[in-house]
Enzyme design. Structure first.
Site, PDB file in Angstrom:
ATOM      1  N   THR A 136     -11.367  41.910  -3.097  1.00 10.37           N
ATOM      2  CA  THR A 136     -12.405  40.904  -2.820  1.00 10.37           C
ATOM      3  C   THR A 136     -11.774  39.534  -2.590  1.00 10.37           C
ATOM      4  OG1 THR A 136     -13.931  42.112  -4.233  1.00 10.37           O
ATOM      5  CG2 THR A 136     -14.481  39.815  -3.768  1.00 10.37           C
ATOM      6  N   VAL A 137     -10.973  39.070  -3.547  1.00  9.30           N
ATOM      7  CA  VAL A 137     -10.463  37.694  -3.466  1.00  9.30           C
ATOM      8  C   VAL A 137      -9.309  37.585  -2.469  1.00  9.30           C
ATOM      9  CG1 VAL A 137      -9.608  35.722  -4.788  1.00  9.30           C
ATOM     10  CG2 VAL A 137     -11.154  37.357  -5.884  1.00  9.30           C
ATOM     11  N   LYS A 158      -7.723  35.669 -15.274  1.00  8.35           N
ATOM     12  CA  LYS A 158      -8.047  35.124 -16.604  1.00  8.35           C
ATOM     13  C   LYS A 158      -7.657  36.062 -17.731  1.00  8.35           C
ATOM     14  CE  LYS A 158     -11.376  36.806 -14.107  1.00  8.35           C
ATOM     15  NZ  LYS A 158     -12.706  36.700 -13.631  1.00  8.35           N
ATOM     16  N   GLY A 172     -15.086  30.289 -10.881  1.00  9.44           N
ATOM     17  CA  GLY A 172     -15.135  30.647  -9.444  1.00  9.44           C
ATOM     18  C   GLY A 172     -14.768  29.454  -8.576  1.00  9.44           C
ATOM     19  N   ILE A 185     -15.923  26.424  -8.700  1.00 14.69           N
ATOM     20  CA  ILE A 185     -16.060  25.101  -9.349  1.00 14.69           C
ATOM     21  C   ILE A 185     -14.670  24.600  -9.743  1.00 14.69           C
ATOM     22  CG2 ILE A 185     -17.066  23.850 -11.304  1.00 14.69           C
ATOM     23  CD1 ILE A 185     -19.098  26.134 -11.604  1.00 14.69           C
ATOM     24  N   GLY A 236     -19.278  41.949  -4.988  1.00 17.89           N
ATOM     25  CA  GLY A 236     -17.902  41.502  -5.260  1.00 17.89           C
ATOM     26  C   GLY A 236     -17.804  40.516  -6.411  1.00 17.89           C
ATOM     27  N   ASP A 291     -15.016  38.786 -20.263  1.00 18.58           N
ATOM     28  CA  ASP A 291     -14.547  37.968 -19.132  1.00 18.58           C
ATOM     29  C   ASP A 291     -14.844  36.490 -19.431  1.00 18.58           C
ATOM     30  OD1 ASP A 291     -13.653  37.752 -16.170  1.00 18.58           O
ATOM     31  OD2 ASP A 291     -15.535  36.637 -16.259  1.00 18.58           O
ATOM     32  N   LYS A 305     -12.146  33.331 -20.139  1.00 20.36           N
ATOM     33  CA  LYS A 305     -12.249  32.014 -19.487  1.00 20.36           C
ATOM     34  C   LYS A 305     -12.385  30.909 -20.534  1.00 20.36           C
ATOM     35  CE  LYS A 305     -14.411  33.979 -15.379  1.00 20.36           C
ATOM     36  NZ  LYS A 305     -15.699  34.419 -14.832  1.00 20.36           N
TER      37      LYS A 305
HETATM   38  P1  NAP Z   1     -10.057  43.876  -6.463  1.00 20.48           P
HETATM   39  O1  NAP Z   1     -11.130  43.748  -5.450  1.00 20.48           O
HETATM   40  O2  NAP Z   1     -10.069  45.027  -7.405  1.00 20.48           O
HETATM   41  O3  NAP Z   1      -8.674  43.834  -5.666  1.00 20.48           O
HETATM   42  C1  NAP Z   1      -7.446  44.108  -6.260  1.00 20.48           C
HETATM   43  C2  NAP Z   1      -6.386  44.195  -5.162  1.00 20.48           C
HETATM   44  O4  NAP Z   1      -5.114  44.345  -5.763  1.00 20.48           O
HETATM   45  C3  NAP Z   1      -6.555  45.400  -4.221  1.00 20.48           C
HETATM   46  O5  NAP Z   1      -6.286  44.997  -2.902  1.00 20.48           O
HETATM   47  C4  NAP Z   1      -5.490  46.391  -4.692  1.00 20.48           C
HETATM   48  O6  NAP Z   1      -4.956  47.170  -3.650  1.00 20.48           O
HETATM   49  C5  NAP Z   1      -4.418  45.451  -5.169  1.00 20.48           C
HETATM   50  N1  NAP Z   1      -3.565  46.021  -6.214  1.00 20.48           N
HETATM   51  C6  NAP Z   1      -3.900  46.524  -7.412  1.00 20.48           C
HETATM   52  N2  NAP Z   1      -2.830  46.925  -8.091  1.00 20.48           N
HETATM   53  C7  NAP Z   1      -1.756  46.675  -7.300  1.00 20.48           C
HETATM   54  C8  NAP Z   1      -0.352  46.882  -7.415  1.00 20.48           C
HETATM   55  N3  NAP Z   1       0.177  47.400  -8.521  1.00 20.48           N
HETATM   56  N4  NAP Z   1       0.456  46.510  -6.389  1.00 20.48           N
HETATM   57  C9  NAP Z   1      -0.070  45.948  -5.270  1.00 20.48           C
HETATM   58  N5  NAP Z   1      -1.399  45.722  -5.094  1.00 20.48           N
HETATM   59  C10 NAP Z   1      -2.227  46.098  -6.083  1.00 20.48           C
HETATM   60  O7  NAP Z   1     -10.016  42.549  -7.388  1.00 20.48           O
HETATM   61  P2  NAP Z   1     -10.595  41.111  -7.067  1.00 20.48           P
HETATM   62  O8  NAP Z   1     -12.037  41.067  -7.393  1.00 20.48           O
HETATM   63  O9  NAP Z   1     -10.112  40.660  -5.747  1.00 20.48           O
HETATM   64  O10 NAP Z   1      -9.881  40.261  -8.234  1.00 20.48           O
HETATM   65  C11 NAP Z   1      -8.508  39.930  -8.185  1.00 20.48           C
HETATM   66  C12 NAP Z   1      -8.196  38.975  -9.322  1.00 20.48           C
HETATM   67  O11 NAP Z   1      -8.984  37.785  -9.177  1.00 20.48           O
HETATM   68  C13 NAP Z   1      -8.514  39.497 -10.723  1.00 20.48           C
HETATM   69  O12 NAP Z   1      -7.571  38.996 -11.623  1.00 20.48           O
HETATM   70  C14 NAP Z   1      -9.892  38.914 -11.018  1.00 20.48           C
HETATM   71  O13 NAP Z   1     -10.135  38.768 -12.402  1.00 20.48           O
HETATM   72  C15 NAP Z   1      -9.755  37.564 -10.361  1.00 20.48           C
HETATM   73  N6  NAP Z   1     -11.012  36.929  -9.969  1.00 20.48           N
HETATM   74  C16 NAP Z   1     -11.944  37.635  -9.280  1.00 20.48           C
HETATM   75  C17 NAP Z   1     -13.122  37.000  -8.900  1.00 20.48           C
HETATM   76  C18 NAP Z   1     -14.209  37.715  -8.135  1.00 20.48           C
HETATM   77  O14 NAP Z   1     -15.256  37.113  -7.909  1.00 20.48           O
HETATM   78  N7  NAP Z   1     -14.015  38.956  -7.729  1.00 20.48           N
HETATM   79  C19 NAP Z   1     -13.319  35.651  -9.212  1.00 20.48           C
HETATM   80  C20 NAP Z   1     -12.316  34.963  -9.903  1.00 20.48           C
HETATM   81  C21 NAP Z   1     -11.163  35.605 -10.262  1.00 20.48           C
HETATM   82  P3  NAP Z   1      -5.833  48.247  -2.820  1.00 20.48           P
HETATM   83  O15 NAP Z   1      -6.785  47.409  -2.019  1.00 20.48           O
HETATM   84  O16 NAP Z   1      -4.843  48.957  -1.968  1.00 20.48           O
HETATM   85  O17 NAP Z   1      -6.516  49.102  -3.843  1.00 20.48           O
HETATM   86  N1  HSE Z   2     -16.256  38.887 -12.787  1.00 28.59           N
HETATM   87  C1  HSE Z   2     -16.211  37.461 -12.811  1.00 28.59           C
HETATM   88  C2  HSE Z   2     -17.604  36.906 -12.912  1.00 28.59           C
HETATM   89  C3  HSE Z   2     -15.534  36.965 -11.566  1.00 28.59           C
HETATM   90  O1  HSE Z   2     -18.559  37.649 -12.651  1.00 28.59           O
HETATM   91  O2  HSE Z   2     -17.764  35.747 -13.299  1.00 28.59           O
HETATM   92  C4  HSE Z   2     -15.290  35.470 -11.574  1.00 28.59           C
HETATM   93  O3  HSE Z   2     -14.305  35.128 -12.494  1.00 28.59           O
END
Ligand code: NAP
Ligand code: HSE
Length: 446
Positions: free
Chosen positions: A20-21, A112, A141, A143, A194, A208, A212
């Site tokens: 997603t990110v 986090k 997010g 902010i 997402g 979570d 934070k």
């Molecule tokens: P996600 O959608 O699950 O994406 C994870 C990505 O990492 C995927 O592309 C996956 O590859 C790749 N990956 C996982 N293990 C790996 C490895 N060992 N080597 C190489 N690539 C690997 O997660 P996300 O929602 O983007 O979140 C990513 C981070 O941002 C997390 O720490 C989350 O807490 C943080 N975050 C997320 C949000 C949100 O709104 N989603 C907001 C703030 C912070 P594949 O695509 O090939 O499976």
């Molecule tokens: N899963 C987290 C949330 C993503 O819903 O707030 C942003 O950190």
């Protein structure tokens, strides 16, 4: 490295994660490349992108020669200047962050869980090597709360940070309250949008938000705090009748983070579902939005509001860090990465924290049940400000039950728990009461 040499050889980024990110970051770096280079005045390009599964169909067009399924390639490539960790979790992400710092590559992360669990070690390593780590996307997010605490509010003693910092749980609560959506359906929608973590239990069990809160407290008080010190309870046990009672009583339900510094230096640190008066500004924060009220001794009250999760808001935060990291790479001796500056923080025992409460107890429809419960609260010196009940309902065996809500005056959490241990032993009382804090919030008006 100088600005003029960058014209021939732009700064190179290594992106780990294209979920997603990561997808949002890659897309925005391409789409807004012009304004980023114009504003930052630093040429850059994404050199490599690490994923887990090379065969997965992607939303963005990454040249095949840039893709790898081995994140070590980012760390070992001497041309890569900055590593962006967006793979999540605390295992491979830990190895990647530590390896990147050891390779003298600044790291940008939104992880986090990793910073809350292993922050002390990671910040120590960063300080020891003089290689910064940036983490704007780890709370709130889109902010800019991390930069605000670290920079804009730098002259303040932070008195409190209170608010909503998990988008998924706030989305679920809003859907349940406003549209009568079931908990399960609302969570499924949050995952599709997402917002949720790869392991969504962290969103609904409060952890979570807990992670934070630990990061915000670290910024506010200069030291890492062990996750064992924070009290966390989530939204998974709320029932539709809690929303009905809350509405009838003039409240809404929010998962609130409370970080509050007391006069004696003790720190209250907790995440709990809480009643918020409907007229309070926090009550109107719905869906994926977060709102974080920060009170400092000099600035007074401030309120930060915006989308707390999702591809684009989070990318905005990640990319702000990427630009800071690029600037700091050009002037490394003055890097602006966060450094721990204190070693002491006394976190209060949850049993000593005081608020009023909402307690819902399911009871069999018999004489004297309310009196029995009220007597136990009286024995524990807990005052009752109001009692409400729902219409009776029958279970599958034909037994008639009522939900009773007791609004209780302020008392320590431990005192409340002792009284409830007595309440649930009474005959005709269900052993799983629902307890919500009634949080004393600052400005009460919208
Ligand atoms: P996600 O959608 O699950 O994406 C994870 C990505 O990492 C995927 O592309 C996956 O590859 C790749 N990956 C996982 N293990 C790996 C490895 N060992 N080597 C190489 N690539 C690997 O997660 P996300 O929602 O983007 O979140 C990513 C981070 O941002 C997390 O720490 C989350 O807490 C943080 N975050 C997320 C949000 C949100 O709104 N989603 C907001 C703030 C912070 P594949 O695509 O090939 O499976
Ligand atoms: N899963 C987290 C949330 C993503 O819903 O707030 C942003 O950190």
């Amino acid at each position: 490295m100088t600005l003029s040499s960058l014209k021939e050889k732009p700064l190179k980024l290594g992106l780990a994660g294209l979920g997603t990110v990561g997808t949002g970051v890659y897309e925005t770096l391409q789409r807004n490349h012009d304004i980023l280079e114009a504003r930052a005045k630093i040429p850059f390009e994404v050199k490599k992108v690490a994923v887990r599964d090379l065969d997965k169909v992607r939303e963005v067009d990454v040249p095949v020669e840039c893709l790898t399924n081995d994140w070590h390639e980012l760390v070992e490539d001497p041309e890569i200047d900055i590593v962006i960790e967006l793979i999540g979790g605390t295992t491979a992400a830990y190895d990647l962050v530590v390896a990147a710092l050891n390779a003298r590559k600044p790291v940008v992360t939104g992880n986090k869980a990793l910073l809350a669990e292993c922050g002390f070690e990671i910040f120590q390593l960063s300080a020891q090597l003089g290689v910064p780590i940036y983490f704007e996307a780890s709370a709130g997010g889109g902010i800019p709360i991390i930069a605000s605490l670290a920079n804009s509010l730098i002259c303040n003693h932070i008195k409190s940070i209170v608010g909503i910092i998990n988008g998924t749980s706030n989305y679920i609560l809003s859907e349940m309250e406003e549209h009568g959506t079931t908990f399960e359906k609302a969570l499924e929608q949050a995952q599709q949008l997402g917002y949720a973590e790869a392991d969504p239990t962290l969103d609904v069990n409060g952890w979570d938000a807990g992670h934070k809160a630990l990061i915000l407290a670290m910024l506010a008080y200069g030291t890492t705090i062990s996750p064992a010190k924070i009290f966390v309870s989530g939204i998974e046990r709320l029932s539709p009748c809690d929303f009905q009672f809350a509405e009838d009583l003039g409240y809404t339900i929010k998962l609130l983070v409370v970080i509050r510094s007391h006069e004696n230096g003790d720190l209250e640190l907790r995440v709990q579902p809480s009643l918020v008066p409907r007229e309070h500004i926090i009550a109107s924060v719905s869906g994926v939005f977060n709102a974080i009220a920060v009170t400092g001794d000099i600035v007074g009250e401030t309120l930060f509001y915006g989308r707390g999760a999702g591809k684009n808001p989070t990318s905005s935060a990640v990319i702000s860090d990427v630009i800071t990291a690029m600037r700091d790479t050009l002037f490394p001796q003055h890097h602006t990465g966060f450094k721990l500056y204190s070693s002491d923080c006394r976190v209060m025992d949850i049993d000593d924290t005081v608020t009023p409460y909402y307690v819902r107890v399911k009871v069999a429809d018999r004489h004297g049940v309310i009196a029995g419960i009220a007597a136990i609260f009286a024995r524990h010196s807990i005052g009752i400000s109001a009692v409400s009940s729902s219409f009776s309902h029958k279970d599958d065996e034909g037994n008639v039950w009522n939900d009773l809500v007791f609004m209780l005056h302020g008392c320590p959490w431990g005192q409340l728990q002792n009284s409830l241990a007595g309440v649930i032993l009474l005959p005709n009382v269900d052993p799983a009461p629902s307890v919500l804090r009634i949080e004393p919030l600052l400005s009460q008006v919208r």
